[in-house]
Write an enzyme that holds these catalytic residues in place. Structure first.
Site, mmCIF file in Angstrom:
data_model
loop_
_atom_site.group_PDB
_atom_site.id
_atom_site.type_symbol
_atom_site.label_atom_id
_atom_site.label_comp_id
_atom_site.label_asym_id
_atom_site.label_seq_id
_atom_site.Cartn_x
_atom_site.Cartn_y
_atom_site.Cartn_z
ATOM 1 N N HIS A 52 40.142 47.952 38.640
ATOM 2 C CA HIS A 52 41.023 46.975 39.155
ATOM 3 C C HIS A 52 40.527 46.022 40.239
ATOM 4 C CE1 HIS A 52 44.749 45.330 40.317
ATOM 5 N NE2 HIS A 52 45.355 45.560 39.114
ATOM 6 N N ASP A 64 47.442 49.671 32.408
ATOM 7 C CA ASP A 64 47.228 49.372 31.219
ATOM 8 C C ASP A 64 46.634 50.698 30.215
ATOM 9 O OD1 ASP A 64 48.208 47.067 31.107
ATOM 10 O OD2 ASP A 64 46.352 46.245 32.207
HETATM 11 N N1 CMC Z 1 34.054 49.625 32.772
HETATM 12 C C1 CMC Z 1 32.466 49.632 33.018
HETATM 13 N N2 CMC Z 1 32.210 49.279 34.491
HETATM 14 C C2 CMC Z 1 33.152 48.422 35.260
HETATM 15 C C3 CMC Z 1 34.441 48.269 34.694
HETATM 16 C C4 CMC Z 1 34.788 48.749 33.360
HETATM 17 N N3 CMC Z 1 35.988 48.895 33.113
HETATM 18 N N4 CMC Z 1 35.199 47.507 35.512
HETATM 19 C C5 CMC Z 1 34.030 47.234 36.595
HETATM 20 N N5 CMC Z 1 32.881 47.662 36.293
HETATM 21 C C6 CMC Z 1 31.739 47.635 36.950
HETATM 22 C C7 CMC Z 1 30.991 46.480 36.713
HETATM 23 O O1 CMC Z 1 30.342 46.495 35.854
HETATM 24 C C8 CMC Z 1 30.497 46.159 38.062
HETATM 25 O O2 CMC Z 1 29.229 47.075 38.047
HETATM 26 P P1 CMC Z 1 27.811 46.694 38.873
HETATM 27 O O3 CMC Z 1 28.515 46.331 40.306
HETATM 28 O O4 CMC Z 1 26.959 47.670 39.081
HETATM 29 O O5 CMC Z 1 27.466 45.345 38.186
HETATM 30 C C9 CMC Z 1 31.405 46.622 39.123
HETATM 31 O O6 CMC Z 1 32.134 47.690 38.504
HETATM 32 C C10 CMC Z 1 32.365 45.652 39.613
HETATM 33 O O7 CMC Z 1 32.884 44.867 38.584
HETATM 34 P P2 CMC Z 1 33.577 43.360 38.708
HETATM 35 O O8 CMC Z 1 33.734 42.804 37.595
HETATM 36 O O9 CMC Z 1 32.723 42.672 39.809
HETATM 37 O O10 CMC Z 1 34.973 43.821 39.406
HETATM 38 P P3 CMC Z 1 36.378 43.270 39.233
HETATM 39 O O11 CMC Z 1 37.005 43.444 40.566
HETATM 40 O O12 CMC Z 1 35.975 41.683 39.006
HETATM 41 O O13 CMC Z 1 36.970 43.585 37.860
HETATM 42 C C11 CMC Z 1 38.281 44.123 36.030
HETATM 43 C C12 CMC Z 1 38.319 44.077 38.007
HETATM 44 C C13 CMC Z 1 39.758 44.513 36.196
HETATM 45 C C14 CMC Z 1 38.216 42.509 35.653
HETATM 46 C C15 CMC Z 1 37.435 44.861 35.699
HETATM 47 O O14 CMC Z 1 37.724 46.419 36.111
HETATM 48 C C16 CMC Z 1 37.483 44.977 34.213
HETATM 49 O O15 CMC Z 1 36.986 44.363 33.398
HETATM 50 N N6 CMC Z 1 38.328 46.235 33.774
HETATM 51 C C17 CMC Z 1 38.504 46.338 32.350
HETATM 52 C C18 CMC Z 1 39.741 45.570 31.804
HETATM 53 C C19 CMC Z 1 41.096 45.884 32.346
HETATM 54 O O16 CMC Z 1 41.422 47.148 32.217
HETATM 55 N N7 CMC Z 1 41.621 45.048 32.797
HETATM 56 C C20 CMC Z 1 43.087 45.460 33.363
HETATM 57 C C21 CMC Z 1 43.093 45.413 34.825
HETATM 58 S S1 CMC Z 1 44.713 45.800 35.405
HETATM 59 C C22 CMC Z 1 45.969 44.566 34.751
HETATM 60 C C23 CMC Z 1 46.089 43.378 35.626
HETATM 61 O O17 CMC Z 1 46.252 43.671 36.898
HETATM 62 O O18 CMC Z 1 45.944 42.396 34.996
#
Ligand code: CMC
Length: 426
Positions: free
Chosen positions: A304, A361
């Site tokens: 998240h 989710d």
């Molecule tokens: N699986 C594997 N690795 C992950 C995941 C995941 N679900 N989420 C983040 N990471 C890793 C990412 O690869 C990165 O690794 P590194 O620093 O080694 O390169 C690190 O964690 C940070 O990732 P980020 O994309 O910079 O983090 P963010 O805060 O932008 O991402 C997120 C938040 C929700 C987009 C992401 O966690 C994700 O894609 N999750 C899966 C989709 C999901 O479940 N979305 C629903 C979110 S909750 C509903 C809402 O509020 O809309």
């Protein structure tokens, strides 16, 4: 004592005030930064930027706390109705019995949609994605319900229209997708029961309202009702800041929600778990894929942008999922896989180091499946739930006489001035 942050740039010192929120969170007010220093800030994804000052929703990302207007989400999910929670978010206080009754009556009065809107549905291909239809339909509502005389009347009427009609439109889109007759809303049913009846009642099989299912849906929508400045809510605020009407702003929010990393994650979780099951349920393989930097795959329903601990909504949703499956005497092999996946991920160094916990989710899809909602309608269910939050956030902006047009800056890295070359000389 007032706090300031000092910035030293080209041997000159600038001071910027620190704003302190009601829960002690601090932010540097840089509204005069460009004017005073000629500098802007770069913050991809706005991860370090507070885009507004708001009194609606509070999140503590470390402790996993979520409150609407100060009230913990656990109490609202357990004790409040979605309609009451919507009132709370939009009006800033819990309603009295009279206020709640008249709000409910208004929602009931507004629940029909213009019959001509059915023509739109008929012309969409049956396979159309429901979120695309919903976004278009909400924009179309403006044409059917033109602006009213006074701003106050316009806002009050539009708020109840949207809350009520979006639910009707969602159920209609499901009926059209199946080629079935539309079921009209009933005045004797509650908001959630009405929706379930419009979805599942048919001339050949009456839908029997089950209060436990109604309760689960109610909690699902309460938990979704607001989540401060997420992608879709920021979109609603941004579109609204141009003084766009509420229909246009909400329609834009629906479009923003229609995305796998945001609103589409609940559907993506079920698709991921179904795929895992079809391939023999090898959880460890999926975990390895999620950790592989050369593979774009991410574990859906994990991580998240804000929470760095367990999403408080996920805990409640998991409990509701267990209860509803028990009540229906049903088992869902996907729930078993979800529990296994969660256990493996929570004990894996990669997920621990990256603070990746299950989000809302991860479990909400299991509950929706148990209720009978088809997977392609999951994000629509999220949109109905998020409506009160979008409306409250739009209204907070609208009520602020200093609401500024959203217009971020950029750092340009393209070519400097280049001479135009006529096509014959290229
Ligand atoms: N699986 C594997 N690795 C992950 C995941 C995941 N679900 N989420 C983040 N990471 C890793 C990412 O690869 C990165 O690794 P590194 O620093 O080694 O390169 C690190 O964690 C940070 O990732 P980020 O994309 O910079 O983090 P963010 O805060 O932008 O991402 C997120 C938040 C929700 C987009 C992401 O966690 C994700 O894609 N999750 C899966 C989709 C999901 O479940 N979305 C629903 C979110 S909750 C509903 C809402 O509020 O809309």
């Amino acid at each position: 004592m007032d706090e300031y942050v000092k910035l030293i740039y080209k041997e000159k010192t600038y001071e910027f005030p620190v704003i302190i929120g009601s829960e002690g969170e601090k932010a540097i007010d840089i509204s005069q930064l460009l004017k005073e220093t000629g500098l802007t800030t770069v913050d991809p994804g706005f991860a370090n930027t507070s885009s507004c000052i708001s009194a609606i929703t509070y999140i503590d990302d470390e402790k996993g706390i979520l409150r609407y207007r100060g009230i913990p989400i656990e109490q609202l999910a357990e004790q409040s109705s979605f309609v009451e929670t919507a009132y709370l978010l939009i009006n800033g206080k819990l309603p009295t019995q009279n206020e709640l009754t008249s709000f409910s009556v208004m929602l009931n009065d507004q629940s029909l949609v213009h019959e001509d809107m059915q023509f739109f549905f008929q012309k969409f291909p049956r396979s159309s994605p429901p979120m695309g239809i919903l976004s278009s339909m909400v924009t179309a509502l403006r044409s059917f319900y033109p602006e009213l005389q006074t701003i106050e009347e316009e806002i009050n009427r539009t708020v109840t229209r949207l809350l009520s009609k979006v639910r009707t439109l969602a159920a209609m889109s499901y009926k059209f997708s199946r080629g079935h007759k539309v079921v009209y809303p009933r005045q004797d049913l509650s908001y959630c029961a009405n929706f379930l009846n419009m979805m599942f009642h048919s001339p050949v099989r009456s839908y029997k309202i089950d209060e436990d299912i109604v309760k689960s849906l109610n909690a699902f929508w309460v938990l979704h009702a607001d989540h401060e400045q997420n992608c879709s809510t920021s979109t609603v605020r941004m579109v609204g800041s141009g003084r766009a009407n509420l229909y246009a702003s909400i329609s834009a929010g629906i479009a923003a929600l229609w995305s796998p990393l945001h609103g589409g994650a609940n559907q993506a979780v079920i698709e991921m778990l179904s795929g895992l099951r079809e391939q023999g349920g090898k959880v460890s393989q999926l975990i390895e894929r999620a950790k592989d930097k050369n593979d774009p795959f991410r574990l859906m329903g994990f991580g998240h942008r804000v929470y760095k601990t367990y999403d408080p909504r996920a805990k409640i949703m998991k409990k509701i999922g267990d209860q509803i499956l028990k009540k229906l005497s049903a088992t869902d092999p996907l729930l078993d896989l979800a529990v296994e996946l969660e256990t493996v991920a929570l004990n894996d160094d990669y997920f621990i180091d990256h603070n990746l916990y299950p989000n809302f989710d991860f479990y909400s899809g299991i509950v929706l499946r148990a209720i009978g909602i088809p997977t392609n309608m999951f994000t629509v269910m999220f949109a109905i739930g998020r409506l009160p939050g979008w409306i409250a956030q739009w209204k907070e902006g609208f009520d602020n006489p200093k609401w500024k047009l959203s217009r971020p800056r950029q750092v340009y890295i393209g070519p400097s001035e280049t001479r135009y070359i006529p096509i014959a000389d290229r």
